[in-house]
Design a protein around this motif. Sequence first.
Motif, PDB file in Angstrom:
ATOM      1  N   PHE A  10       0.721  12.623   6.670  1.00 15.18           N
ATOM      2  CA  PHE A  10       1.345  11.292   6.605  1.00 15.18           C
ATOM      3  C   PHE A  10       0.477  10.262   7.330  1.00 15.18           C
ATOM      4  N   GLU A  11       0.058  10.633   8.531  1.00 16.29           N
ATOM      5  CA  GLU A  11      -0.768   9.740   9.352  1.00 16.29           C
ATOM      6  C   GLU A  11      -2.079   9.409   8.629  1.00 16.29           C
ATOM      7  N   THR A  12      -2.638  10.424   7.931  1.00 11.34           N
ATOM      8  CA  THR A  12      -3.902  10.225   7.219  1.00 11.34           C
ATOM      9  C   THR A  12      -3.743   9.190   6.103  1.00 11.34           C
ATOM     10  N   ILE A  13      -2.659   9.321   5.337  1.00  9.17           N
ATOM     11  CA  ILE A  13      -2.432   8.355   4.244  1.00  9.17           C
ATOM     12  C   ILE A  13      -2.204   6.958   4.825  1.00  9.17           C
ATOM     13  N   LEU A  14      -1.405   6.890   5.892  1.00 10.33           N
ATOM     14  CA  LEU A  14      -1.109   5.587   6.505  1.00 10.33           C
ATOM     15  C   LEU A  14      -2.389   4.929   7.040  1.00 10.33           C
ATOM     16  N   ILE A  15      -3.203   5.712   7.749  1.00  7.60           N
ATOM     17  CA  ILE A  15      -4.448   5.159   8.303  1.00  7.60           C
ATOM     18  C   ILE A  15      -5.360   4.677   7.171  1.00  7.60           C
ATOM     19  N   LYS A  16      -5.425   5.474   6.105  1.00  7.20           N
ATOM     20  CA  LYS A  16      -6.268   5.090   4.972  1.00  7.20           C
ATOM     21  C   LYS A  16      -5.782   3.774   4.370  1.00  7.20           C
ATOM     22  N   GLU A  17      -4.475   3.628   4.253  1.00  9.11           N
ATOM     23  CA  GLU A  17      -3.906   2.404   3.687  1.00  9.11           C
ATOM     24  C   GLU A  17      -4.157   1.191   4.583  1.00  9.11           C
ATOM     25  N   VAL A  18      -3.961   1.391   5.892  1.00  7.66           N
ATOM     26  CA  VAL A  18      -4.187   0.273   6.827  1.00  7.66           C
ATOM     27  C   VAL A  18      -5.673  -0.105   6.836  1.00  7.66           C
ATOM     28  N   ARG A  19      -6.521   0.929   6.794  1.00  7.01           N
ATOM     29  CA  ARG A  19      -7.976   0.677   6.766  1.00  7.01           C
ATOM     30  C   ARG A  19      -8.338  -0.131   5.520  1.00  7.01           C
ATOM     31  N   ARG A  20      -7.667   0.186   4.403  1.00  9.07           N
ATOM     32  CA  ARG A  20      -7.973  -0.506   3.142  1.00  9.07           C
ATOM     33  C   ARG A  20      -7.627  -1.995   3.242  1.00  9.07           C
ATOM     34  N   PHE A  21      -6.386  -2.305   3.693  1.00  4.27           N
ATOM     35  CA  PHE A  21      -6.037  -3.734   3.651  1.00  4.27           C
ATOM     36  C   PHE A  21      -6.690  -4.524   4.783  1.00  4.27           C
ATOM     37  N   THR A  22      -7.091  -3.849   5.868  1.00  2.66           N
ATOM     38  CA  THR A  22      -7.818  -4.592   6.916  1.00  2.66           C
ATOM     39  C   THR A  22      -9.296  -4.759   6.537  1.00  2.66           C
ATOM     40  N   ARG A  23      -9.828  -3.803   5.749  1.00  2.00           N
ATOM     41  CA  ARG A  23     -11.222  -3.924   5.292  1.00  2.00           C
ATOM     42  C   ARG A  23     -11.379  -5.138   4.378  1.00  2.00           C
ATOM     43  N   ILE A  24     -10.364  -5.393   3.557  1.00  2.00           N
ATOM     44  CA  ILE A  24     -10.443  -6.530   2.623  1.00  2.00           C
ATOM     45  C   ILE A  24      -9.513  -7.655   3.100  1.00  2.00           C
ATOM     46  N   TRP A  25      -9.564  -7.944   4.413  1.00  2.00           N
ATOM     47  CA  TRP A  25      -8.639  -8.913   5.009  1.00  2.00           C
ATOM     48  C   TRP A  25      -8.727 -10.286   4.377  1.00  2.00           C
ATOM     49  N   LEU A  26      -9.899 -10.611   3.823  1.00  2.00           N
ATOM     50  CA  LEU A  26     -10.030 -11.921   3.174  1.00  2.00           C
ATOM     51  C   LEU A  26      -9.169 -12.009   1.916  1.00  2.00           C
ATOM     52  N   GLN A  27      -8.868 -10.842   1.333  1.00  2.00           N
ATOM     53  CA  GLN A  27      -8.012 -10.835   0.134  1.00  2.00           C
ATOM     54  C   GLN A  27      -6.553 -10.548   0.472  1.00  2.00           C
ATOM     55  N   THR A  28      -6.312  -9.904   1.634  1.00  2.00           N
ATOM     56  CA  THR A  28      -4.958  -9.426   1.905  1.00  2.00           C
ATOM     57  C   THR A  28      -4.230 -10.209   3.008  1.00  2.00           C
ATOM     58  N   LEU A  29      -4.951 -10.621   4.042  1.00  2.00           N
ATOM     59  CA  LEU A  29      -4.279 -11.248   5.179  1.00  2.00           C
ATOM     60  C   LEU A  29      -4.452 -12.772   5.218  1.00  2.00           C
ATOM     61  N   VAL A  30      -5.597 -13.237   4.770  1.00  2.00           N
ATOM     62  CA  VAL A  30      -5.865 -14.677   4.862  1.00  2.00           C
ATOM     63  C   VAL A  30      -5.117 -15.499   3.803  1.00  2.00           C
ATOM     64  N   PRO A  31      -5.134 -15.089   2.511  1.00  2.00           N
ATOM     65  CA  PRO A  31      -4.462 -15.928   1.494  1.00  2.00           C
ATOM     66  C   PRO A  31      -2.991 -16.223   1.790  1.00  2.00           C
ATOM     67  N   PRO A  32      -2.180 -15.207   2.183  1.00  2.00           N
ATOM     68  CA  PRO A  32      -0.779 -15.567   2.469  1.00  2.00           C
ATOM     69  C   PRO A  32      -0.664 -16.529   3.642  1.00  2.00           C
ATOM     70  N   ALA A  33      -1.550 -16.398   4.615  1.00  2.00           N
ATOM     71  CA  ALA A  33      -1.502 -17.311   5.760  1.00  2.00           C
ATOM     72  C   ALA A  33      -1.772 -18.740   5.300  1.00  2.00           C
TER      73      ALA A  33
END
Lengths: 257, 310
Positions: A10-33
Motif C-alpha cells: 500500500f505504502e509503495t503505491i501511495l509513494i509512487k502516486e505522490v512522487r508522480r504528482f509532485t514530479r509534475i507539479w507544474l501540471q498538478t499543483l500550480v494550475p489549480p492555485a
Amino acid sequence: MQANHIYIAFETILIKEVRRFTRIWLQTLVPPAITIGLYFLIFGNLIGGRIGQMGGYNYVDFIVPGLIMMAVIQNAYANVSSSFFSNKFQRCIEEILVSPVPNYIILLGFVAGGMARGVAVGLIVTAMSFFFTSLHIEHVFLTLLVVLLTSMVFSLAGFINALYANTFDDISIIPTFVLTPLIYLGGVFYSIELLPSFGQWISALNPVLYMVNTFRYGILGTSDVNIVWALFMLVVFSAGLFAVALYLLRKGTGLRQ
Amino acid sequence: MQTIDPRNAISIRGLTKTYANGFQALKGIDLDVKENDFFALLGPNGAGKSTIIGIISTLVRASSGTIQVFGQNVATHVYETKLSLGIVPQEINFSQFEKVGDIVITQAGYYGLRGELAKQRAEKYLRKLDLWEKRDNRSRMLSGGMKRRLMIARALVHEPRLLILDEPTAGVDIELRRSMWEFLQELNRNGTTIILTTHYLEEAESLCRNIAIINQGQIVENTSMRKLLDKLARQTLIFDTCDELKTLPAFNDSDIQCNAIDSHSFEVSLSTSRDINGLYATLSDQGVLIKGMRNKTNRLEELFLSSLKS
C-alpha cells in the motif's frame, strides 16, 4: 499476503502516486492555485464587493469554502483517473497485477494518492485565500473530515472512470460534462436559498451541494443543508463507490482479458 | 488427463482460451516443466505462447483448465504462486517517466520488500545487468536492449523460483544477447527454473534442455532438445578449404552427397545417424586441407518448420 507485506505494498503505491504528482507539479499543483486565485480575485474581490452579503457573510468569505472544495474535488478525481489510465495505457499496471498485491490494496493505494493530491491542492488554495480574506475555522475536525471524505468519493469515481476508459478522451468527458456542472450548481457561488423552491428541490439531488455546504459549515458555521444527513451521504457514497470499484477490479474490467 | 507431479515448476492441464472476439487461442494445452529446467516454448506468431504466459501471470483469464506452479493452483493460491513467479513480458511495460532505480525498488515494494532490502536487491540486479550506472536516468532514455534488461532486473527483484521470459532478446544486438544468455544460464545453474519463448531458434538450442512447440493453440512437440535434434534425418555440413579446390572431393558412399559452393568451400549432405570422422579421413586422403566446418542451416529451425508442417 502477510499484514506487513500488505502495508508495504500500500505504502509503495501511495509513494509512487505522490512522487508522480509532485514530479509534475507544474501540471498538478500550480494550475489549480492560479485558477482558484483568479476566482478569489475576480469573483471575491472585484465583483464580490458589489454583490455584498451572501448567507450573512461577505461574498468573498462565502465563496472561499466552496472554491477550496471545488479544487479538492477536481484534483482528487483528476489524479486517480489520469494516473490509473496512464498506467493502463503504458501497460505498467501489469507490474502490480502480476504481483501478489490484493485488489483492495491496489484500490486503496490509488485512492490514497488521489486524496493526497486533493488535500495538497486544498491546502495550497486555503493558503492563497489568506491573501483575500482572513479565514477562521469554526469546526476544525469536521472540516478535515469533509475534505477527506469528499476527496475519497471523487478519487473512487476517478478510479471507476479510468477502469472503463479506453482513450484519454474517455477520462475528460466526465469532468467536463458531469463534474463541472455539478460543482457550479452545487452552491459554490450562491446560497440555494436564492433559488425558487423547484430549483432548491433539484439542487437537493446534487451530492456536491452537501459536500460544499458541510465544508462551509466547518469553516463559517453556516449551511443550507442538514450536516448529519450530509455526512451520512458522504459515508454512503464512499462505501458504495468503493464496493463498485472493487467489484470491477476483481472482475478485471478494462484490465484482464 | 495426465497426473500432476507436485515437484514440477509448472503443470498445465486442459488449458483453453477463447477471446471475446471468438478467437480460440488455446485448444487444450497439457504441459509440464520440471523444477530447475531451462525450457523453450516455441511457436510462430499468434500460436498461443503469450496467451499461456498471460494466463500463468493472471493477466489473461483461462476459459477452462488448470495451472499449478510448484504444486499450487494459480487460481486458488494467488499469493504463493505469484511470489514464486517472475515475468518478463514481450512488450515494454514500465513507466517511461520514472527513474530506472525507482522502477525496480517500487516492484520490490509490491512483493513486501522495503527500505534497505529493496535497495540492496535493486542494486544487485541492476549491477548484474549492467544498469547500475543508469539508476538515476529516466527509463525513456534507455536503449532498447537496456529496457529489456531493466524488465529482467525488475522481474528478479523478489528472487522468484520460476522466471518466464517472453522473447527477452528480441531486437537486442548479438553481443548483448550473448551476455544475457550467460546471465540466464548462471541464474539457472543457481536453481531458478526458466521458461523462454523466442524466435531465435539458435537461442533455444543453446540454452534450453527441454522444448515444446506450439502451433494454432496446440502443443505439436514436447520433448528434450536432444531427442528433438535426433529426429533430424539428414544434415548438411559446409567445409571451408585452405587451398583452392581443383576438383570436388569424391566419397564412395551413396549416403553422402557433395556439392561445390565456390572455389574455397563445398557442402556435404549425410545422415545424422552416422559419425563424421570418416569424412575427415577421406578428405585427408585426397589432400584437401579443411580450415573450418559449420552446419548449413540451424538444425532446430528445420525441425521447427517440419513440426509446424506436420
